[in-house]
Design a protein around this motif. Structure first.
Motif, PDB file in Angstrom:
ATOM      1  N   LYS A 204      -7.825   1.047  12.396  1.00 23.53           N
ATOM      2  CA  LYS A 204      -9.134   0.730  11.815  1.00 23.53           C
ATOM      3  C   LYS A 204      -9.030   0.505  10.313  1.00 23.53           C
ATOM      4  O   LYS A 204      -9.687  -0.387   9.752  1.00 23.53           O
ATOM      5  CB  LYS A 204     -10.116   1.855  12.127  1.00 23.53           C
ATOM      6  CG  LYS A 204     -10.511   1.943  13.596  1.00 23.53           C
ATOM      7  CD  LYS A 204     -11.406   3.135  13.866  1.00 23.53           C
ATOM      8  CE  LYS A 204     -11.742   3.233  15.348  1.00 23.53           C
ATOM      9  NZ  LYS A 204     -12.555   4.440  15.662  1.00 23.53           N
ATOM     10  N   GLN A 205      -8.196   1.314   9.654  1.00 20.15           N
ATOM     11  CA  GLN A 205      -7.991   1.146   8.218  1.00 20.15           C
ATOM     12  C   GLN A 205      -7.348  -0.206   7.927  1.00 20.15           C
ATOM     13  O   GLN A 205      -7.733  -0.895   6.966  1.00 20.15           O
ATOM     14  CB  GLN A 205      -7.110   2.276   7.678  1.00 20.15           C
ATOM     15  CG  GLN A 205      -7.770   3.643   7.674  1.00 20.15           C
ATOM     16  CD  GLN A 205      -8.890   3.749   6.657  1.00 20.15           C
ATOM     17  OE1 GLN A 205      -8.692   3.475   5.478  1.00 20.15           O
ATOM     18  NE2 GLN A 205     -10.066   4.136   7.117  1.00 20.15           N
ATOM     19  N   ALA A 208      -9.991  -2.952   8.466  1.00 23.24           N
ATOM     20  CA  ALA A 208     -11.031  -2.934   7.434  1.00 23.24           C
ATOM     21  C   ALA A 208     -10.531  -3.490   6.102  1.00 23.24           C
ATOM     22  O   ALA A 208     -11.301  -4.092   5.336  1.00 23.24           O
ATOM     23  CB  ALA A 208     -11.543  -1.507   7.244  1.00 23.24           C
TER      24      ALA A 208
END
Length: 270
Positions: A204-205, A208
């Motif tokens: 997810k990092q 993003a």
């Protein structure tokens, strides 16, 4: 080293993915009959199918139960009443941003208590049932999957770190209680690992920030675990190798220990 666990039954909690999944497959490859555990039937069934496919001829069963509850542990034990090896792996973490003491002060009681029930009490309750049976047979292995966070408490996951420290105390105390019986109790302390929880967080990092997974992992290590010596995340198989060894006859003189597979993150010798 040839690890042979034929004739042994092994239970691995939280074994539908991550370190637990890799451990269950490794124990099956060593010849053990393995019992998979998870909360959902579909995930348990899929993990059983995958391991049977990966290790032809292996004996693998699955039990779906919520081990964070007394009722869930009771339901599990009813379906798998005996074991020679117990790997208390199930657990989770709340990964938070840390911007100061205010963030720590805001951790609600339900987070503290929820993590303690799953990360600590699941292992206490499972071991309370299986350990006396191992003692009667004069052979058994109990392994608690703790974390380097047990001795390197992370401010962004304070509640998690506390539960992992508690596991070390439980593990050592139980080892003392069964001294001289032929049963060993140990803890294994992984460092940053490409497991389901941390792996999903890193993915997810990466998404993003428009970077690769490897770049996200390197950013995490530089910011949060700069003392790493391997300078990468461990694989679940690398951690499982230590757990499987600890479950073997070859590890018969290792008990009451906290065995680190942390990539050198913790900066002390012992």
């Amino acid at each position: 080293m040839n690890i042979d666990l034929k004739g042994k039954t092994a239970i691995v909690t939280g074994s539908t993915a991550g370190i637990g999944r890799a451990t269950a497959e490794g124990l099956a490859r060593a010849g053990a009959s393995v019992v998979i555990s998870g909360r959902g039937t579909s995930r348990v069934d899929e993990a059983v199918r995958q391991i049977r496919q990966a290790v032809p001829g292996s004996e693998v069963a699955g039990v779906a139960a919520d081990l964070a509850t007394v009722e869930g542990v009771g339901a599990f034990i009813a379906q798998a009443p005996d074991a020679d090896i117990l790997v208390n792996n199930v657990g989770t973490a709340h990964i938070r941003d840390y911007n100061g003491i205010e963030d720590v002060a805001k951790i609600p009681d339900e987070d503290w208590l929820g993590l303690f029930e799953l990360n600590v009490m699941s292992g206490v309750r499972m071991t309370r049932h299986y350990l006396p049976r191992m003692v009667k047979k004069s052979w058994g292995r109990v392994v608690f999957v703790s974390s380097e966070s047990a001795v390197n408490i992370p401010k962004e996951m304070l509640d998690y770190g506390v539960t992992k420290t508690a596991q070390l105390a439980v593990s050592r105390g139980l080892a003392e209680a069964v001294a001289g019986t032929g049963v060993t109790v140990n803890a294994v302390l992984p460092g940053p690992t490409r497991s389901e929880i941390l792996g999903d967080f890193m993915a997810k990092q990466a998404e993003a920030n428009g970077i690769t997974l490897e770049q996200a992992e390197q950013g995490f290590l530089k910011a949060m675990r700069p003392t790493t010596l391997i300078q990468r995340f461990a694989t679940t198989e690398e951690v499982a190798n230590m757990i499987i060894y600890t479950c073997s006859d070859q590890a018969s003189a290792t008990t009451g220990a906290a065995l680190r597979v942390d990539g050198g993150v913790v900066r002390f010798v012992a």
